[in-house]
Design an enzyme around this catalytic site. Structure first.
Site, PDB file in Angstrom:
ATOM      1  N   GLU A 119      48.103  56.407  42.152  1.00  0.00           N
ATOM      2  CA  GLU A 119      46.679  55.591  42.264  1.00  0.00           C
ATOM      3  C   GLU A 119      46.551  54.956  43.663  1.00  0.00           C
ATOM      4  O   GLU A 119      47.639  54.777  44.173  1.00  0.00           O
ATOM      5  CB  GLU A 119      46.960  54.283  41.260  1.00  0.00           C
ATOM      6  N   ASP A 120      45.358  54.908  44.076  1.00  0.00           N
ATOM      7  CA  ASP A 120      44.957  54.172  45.157  1.00  0.00           C
ATOM      8  C   ASP A 120      45.360  52.751  44.990  1.00  0.00           C
ATOM      9  O   ASP A 120      46.037  51.917  46.050  1.00  0.00           O
ATOM     10  CB  ASP A 120      43.642  54.326  45.675  1.00  0.00           C
ATOM     11  N   PHE A 176      38.516  42.138  48.090  1.00  0.00           N
ATOM     12  CA  PHE A 176      37.731  43.588  47.955  1.00  0.00           C
ATOM     13  C   PHE A 176      38.042  44.375  49.148  1.00  0.00           C
ATOM     14  O   PHE A 176      37.681  44.138  50.435  1.00  0.00           O
ATOM     15  CB  PHE A 176      36.189  43.287  47.965  1.00  0.00           C
ATOM     16  N   VAL A 177      38.697  45.307  48.727  1.00  0.00           N
ATOM     17  CA  VAL A 177      39.245  46.407  49.860  1.00  0.00           C
ATOM     18  C   VAL A 177      38.504  47.905  49.787  1.00  0.00           C
ATOM     19  O   VAL A 177      38.283  48.395  48.826  1.00  0.00           O
ATOM     20  CB  VAL A 177      40.716  46.448  50.036  1.00  0.00           C
ATOM     21  N   ASP A 217      44.796  46.986  39.961  1.00  0.00           N
ATOM     22  CA  ASP A 217      44.081  45.762  40.309  1.00  0.00           C
ATOM     23  C   ASP A 217      44.305  45.068  38.948  1.00  0.00           C
ATOM     24  O   ASP A 217      45.343  44.374  38.317  1.00  0.00           O
ATOM     25  CB  ASP A 217      42.486  45.909  40.346  1.00  0.00           C
ATOM     26  N   ARG A 231      34.892  55.396  51.605  1.00  0.00           N
ATOM     27  CA  ARG A 231      36.106  56.197  51.121  1.00  0.00           C
ATOM     28  C   ARG A 231      36.834  56.900  52.258  1.00  0.00           C
ATOM     29  O   ARG A 231      37.940  57.423  52.180  1.00  0.00           O
ATOM     30  CB  ARG A 231      35.726  57.137  49.782  1.00  0.00           C
ATOM     31  N   LYS A 282      47.377  44.867  43.529  1.00  0.00           N
ATOM     32  CA  LYS A 282      46.651  43.519  43.568  1.00  0.00           C
ATOM     33  C   LYS A 282      47.211  42.671  42.569  1.00  0.00           C
ATOM     34  O   LYS A 282      46.190  42.554  41.525  1.00  0.00           O
ATOM     35  CB  LYS A 282      45.109  43.542  43.710  1.00  0.00           C
ATOM     36  N   LYS A 332      38.265  58.902  41.298  1.00  0.00           N
ATOM     37  CA  LYS A 332      38.400  59.486  42.722  1.00  0.00           C
ATOM     38  C   LYS A 332      39.124  58.946  43.616  1.00  0.00           C
ATOM     39  O   LYS A 332      39.599  59.290  44.519  1.00  0.00           O
ATOM     40  CB  LYS A 332      36.955  59.632  43.100  1.00  0.00           C
ATOM     41  N   GLY A 333      39.698  57.599  43.577  1.00  0.00           N
ATOM     42  CA  GLY A 333      39.995  56.607  44.572  1.00  0.00           C
ATOM     43  C   GLY A 333      41.521  57.520  45.412  1.00  0.00           C
ATOM     44  O   GLY A 333      41.708  57.007  46.474  1.00  0.00           O
ATOM     45  N   ASP A 373      36.303  52.563  47.611  1.00  0.00           N
ATOM     46  CA  ASP A 373      34.861  52.625  47.674  1.00  0.00           C
ATOM     47  C   ASP A 373      34.342  51.220  47.876  1.00  0.00           C
ATOM     48  O   ASP A 373      34.843  50.522  46.943  1.00  0.00           O
ATOM     49  CB  ASP A 373      34.115  53.470  46.934  1.00  0.00           C
TER      50      ASP A 373
HETATM   51  C1  PRP Z   1      39.627  52.033  40.979  1.00  0.00           C
HETATM   52  C2  PRP Z   1      41.184  52.585  41.500  1.00  0.00           C
HETATM   53  C3  PRP Z   1      41.661  52.556  40.318  1.00  0.00           C
HETATM   54  C4  PRP Z   1      41.084  51.515  39.166  1.00  0.00           C
HETATM   55  C5  PRP Z   1      42.086  50.606  39.311  1.00  0.00           C
HETATM   56  O1  PRP Z   1      38.941  53.040  40.532  1.00  0.00           O
HETATM   57  O2  PRP Z   1      40.875  54.010  41.879  1.00  0.00           O
HETATM   58  O3  PRP Z   1      41.877  53.926  39.375  1.00  0.00           O
HETATM   59  O4  PRP Z   1      40.063  51.046  40.194  1.00  0.00           O
HETATM   60  O5  PRP Z   1      41.368  49.173  38.752  1.00  0.00           O
HETATM   61  P1  PRP Z   1      41.998  48.418  37.609  1.00  0.00           P
HETATM   62  O6  PRP Z   1      43.592  48.096  37.660  1.00  0.00           O
HETATM   63  O7  PRP Z   1      41.112  47.015  37.307  1.00  0.00           O
HETATM   64  O8  PRP Z   1      41.729  49.445  36.270  1.00  0.00           O
HETATM   65  P2  PRP Z   1      37.420  52.791  40.064  1.00  0.00           P
HETATM   66  O9  PRP Z   1      37.421  52.552  38.687  1.00  0.00           O
HETATM   67  O10 PRP Z   1      36.875  51.894  41.255  1.00  0.00           O
HETATM   68  O11 PRP Z   1      36.917  54.306  40.360  1.00  0.00           O
HETATM   69  P3  PRP Z   1      37.043  55.304  41.424  1.00  0.00           P
HETATM   70  O12 PRP Z   1      38.457  55.560  41.697  1.00  0.00           O
HETATM   71  O13 PRP Z   1      36.405  56.392  41.192  1.00  0.00           O
HETATM   72  O14 PRP Z   1      36.703  54.463  42.858  1.00  0.00           O
END
Ligand code: PRP
Length: 176
Positions: A99-100, A152-153, A103, A165, A131, A43-44, A159
């Protein structure tokens, strides 16, 4: 809001907006004539995609993909599962993943592999935040908003336990 949680501003909505203007210019130079498919990762990415798409002054299509991560994100064995695939055709399209944050890279790695199995003309990645300190898989970020430290942002789509969010800027939790 939990009174014990402290949010320390990292990027204001104005700073984010200015950076998105620059990203949109870069993307426009590369995609102006190819009607790319902007693929938001739910969702991010929903806030970032909405703002980015409105800066692009050429034809684009929009769709979404949703995935879930299982297990600890500290493990390179962390698994990602497809929850909802895009309706739009991927084959022979120029796809720009939006992507937001990148990580560990596990999510991007998984979606990139899924997309490539569908025969796209090209696949690139636009991420507002990168990151790199936590990377477990190599990921090429083609359009990058900001590089951030291992904190952690939240906010602007990101979120913590599904909260924050909706904040207009991006903050660090607890000032870590
Ligand atoms: C977050 C973000 C990316 C992902 C990146 O999503 O939106 O899609 O993590 O992390 P990574 O590089 O370690 O895979 P999350 O899984 O938290 O779900 P969300 O988008 O629904 O918040």
């Amino acid at each position: 809001m939990d009174s014990k949680i402290r949010l320390v501003p990292l990027f204001t909505s104005q700073q984010i907006s200015a950076r998105i203007d620059e990203l949109a210019s870069e993307i426009g130079r590369d995609y102006r004539d190819s009607c790319p498919l902007l693929l938001g990762v739910l969702k991010g990415s929903f806030v970032f995609l909405a703002d980015l798409a409105r800066r692009l002054d050429f034809p684009v299509e929009l769709d979404f993909i949703r995935v879930a991560s299982y297990g600890s994100k500290l493990e390179s064995s962390g698994r990602v599962k497809l929850l909802s695939e895009p309706v739009a055709r991927v084959k022979d399209r120029h796809v720009l993943m939006v992507e937001d944050i990148v990580d560990t890279g596990l999510t991007t790695d998984f979606i990139g592999g899924w997309l490539k199995s569908k025969g796209p003309a090209s696949v690139k990645l636009c991420a507002l935040l990168d990151k790199p300190d936590r990377r477990l898989r190599p990921v090429e970020v083609d359009y990058r908003g900001f590089v951030i430290p291992d904190r952690f942002v939240v906010g602007y789509g990101l979120d913590m336990d599904e909260k924050y969010r909706n904040l207009p800027g991006i903050s660090v939790i607890n000032g870590e």
